[in-house]
Design an enzyme around this catalytic site. Structure first.
Site, PDB file in Angstrom:
ATOM      1  N   GLU A  41       0.877  -1.161   0.000  1.00 27.98           N
ATOM      2  CA  GLU A  41       0.000   0.000   0.000  1.00 27.98           C
ATOM      3  C   GLU A  41       0.919   1.216   0.000  1.00 27.98           C
ATOM      4  OE1 GLU A  41      -2.732   2.492   3.103  1.00 27.98           O
ATOM      5  OE2 GLU A  41      -3.002   0.305   3.149  1.00 27.98           O
ATOM      6  N   ARG A  45       1.243  10.025   1.175  1.00 27.85           N
ATOM      7  CA  ARG A  45       1.807  10.945   2.160  1.00 27.85           C
ATOM      8  C   ARG A  45       3.092  11.594   1.642  1.00 27.85           C
ATOM      9  NH1 ARG A  45       1.964   7.464   7.605  1.00 27.85           N
ATOM     10  NH2 ARG A  45       1.768   5.696   6.197  1.00 27.85           N
ATOM     11  N   THR A  69      -3.783   6.522   1.875  1.00 31.48           N
ATOM     12  CA  THR A  69      -3.927   7.919   2.294  1.00 31.48           C
ATOM     13  C   THR A  69      -4.434   8.774   1.137  1.00 31.48           C
ATOM     14  OG1 THR A  69      -1.953   7.497   3.662  1.00 31.48           O
ATOM     15  CG2 THR A  69      -2.867   9.694   3.754  1.00 31.48           C
ATOM     16  N   LYS A 129     -11.421  -0.563   6.144  1.00 31.07           N
ATOM     17  CA  LYS A 129     -10.196  -0.450   6.930  1.00 31.07           C
ATOM     18  C   LYS A 129     -10.601  -0.059   8.358  1.00 31.07           C
ATOM     19  CE  LYS A 129      -6.022   2.473   7.000  1.00 31.07           C
ATOM     20  NZ  LYS A 129      -5.204   3.390   6.171  1.00 31.07           N
TER      21      LYS A 129
END
Length: 207
Positions: A41, A45, A69, A129
């Site tokens: 993943e 960021r 993110t 999640k």
């Protein structure tokens, strides 16, 4: 062709990566693939995320790649164009969920309480999640929510070697997300052998 859920369930642990230099992405992916975790993943960021995903996809066409993110429609577009298989967001944003559905890409948004689970279910989602997992009540909270909702979860946030098996023991947990086997300092300093050792330890534990 296995579904995304089946692939996640097979892998069990998804390395969550914040890579600063996209030129290191292929070497990192090689470490993951060769040591038993053919998945990543790659989080948005950092500015390098989309390019890193593109490099990994070109080098390892069969690797399972998520974009993490993801907070904006533009990042969704960038992730898809780079070759991501699925989208992960830290929270539940209906606008981003709808946009992913329009773009026909799977999104696994973050939730940490019953109200958010129900909102996600209302939009047709059945894989979520659980984030941040440990600060939100950990295994106990997941057990409570799993008792009432027909949802598969991917706990992330505070998952580590000492508790990963507790999460994976829950029937509703597909896989766990974690950063402990891909620490930034080892990636930045290209310590691939040390990374390989950490990745292999995780793969052996969950095998």
């Amino acid at each position: 062709m296995k579904s995304l859920n089946e692939q996640l369930n097979d892998i069990k642990v998804v390395p969550v990566i914040a890579i600063k230099d996209a030129n290191k992405a292929v070497k990192l992916a090689k470490v993951l693939v060769e040591n038993g975790l053919p998945c990543a993943e790659v989080t948005f960021r950092t500015e390098a995320a989309a390019e890193a995903i593109r490099h990994i996809r070109e080098a390892f066409p069969d690797m399972l790649i998520g974009a993490g993110t993801v907070l904006t429609p533009q990042q969704v577009d960038n992730a898809i164009e780079a070759g991501a298989d699925f989208i992960v967001s830290p929270g539940f944003n209906p606008t981003i969920v709808k946009y992913c559905q329009q773009r026909n890409v799977t999104i696994i948004p973050g939730v940490n309480n019953p109200s958010l689970v129900e909102q996600a279910m209302e939009m047709g989602l059945r894989t979520l999640k659980f984030f941040p997992a440990e600060p939100s009540g950990g295994v106990g909270m997941l057990k409570a929510m799993s008792a009432v909702y027909p949802i598969k979860f991917m706990p992330t946030g505070g998952v580590k070697p000492s508790n990963v098996k507790d999460y994976l023991a829950l029937p509703t947990v597909l896989a766990c997300g974690g950063t402990w086997m891909v620490p930034n300092d080892l990636i930045d300093n290209e310590k691939w052998d040390e990374l390989a050792t950490l990745v292999k330890q995780v793969a052996d534990v969950v095998a």
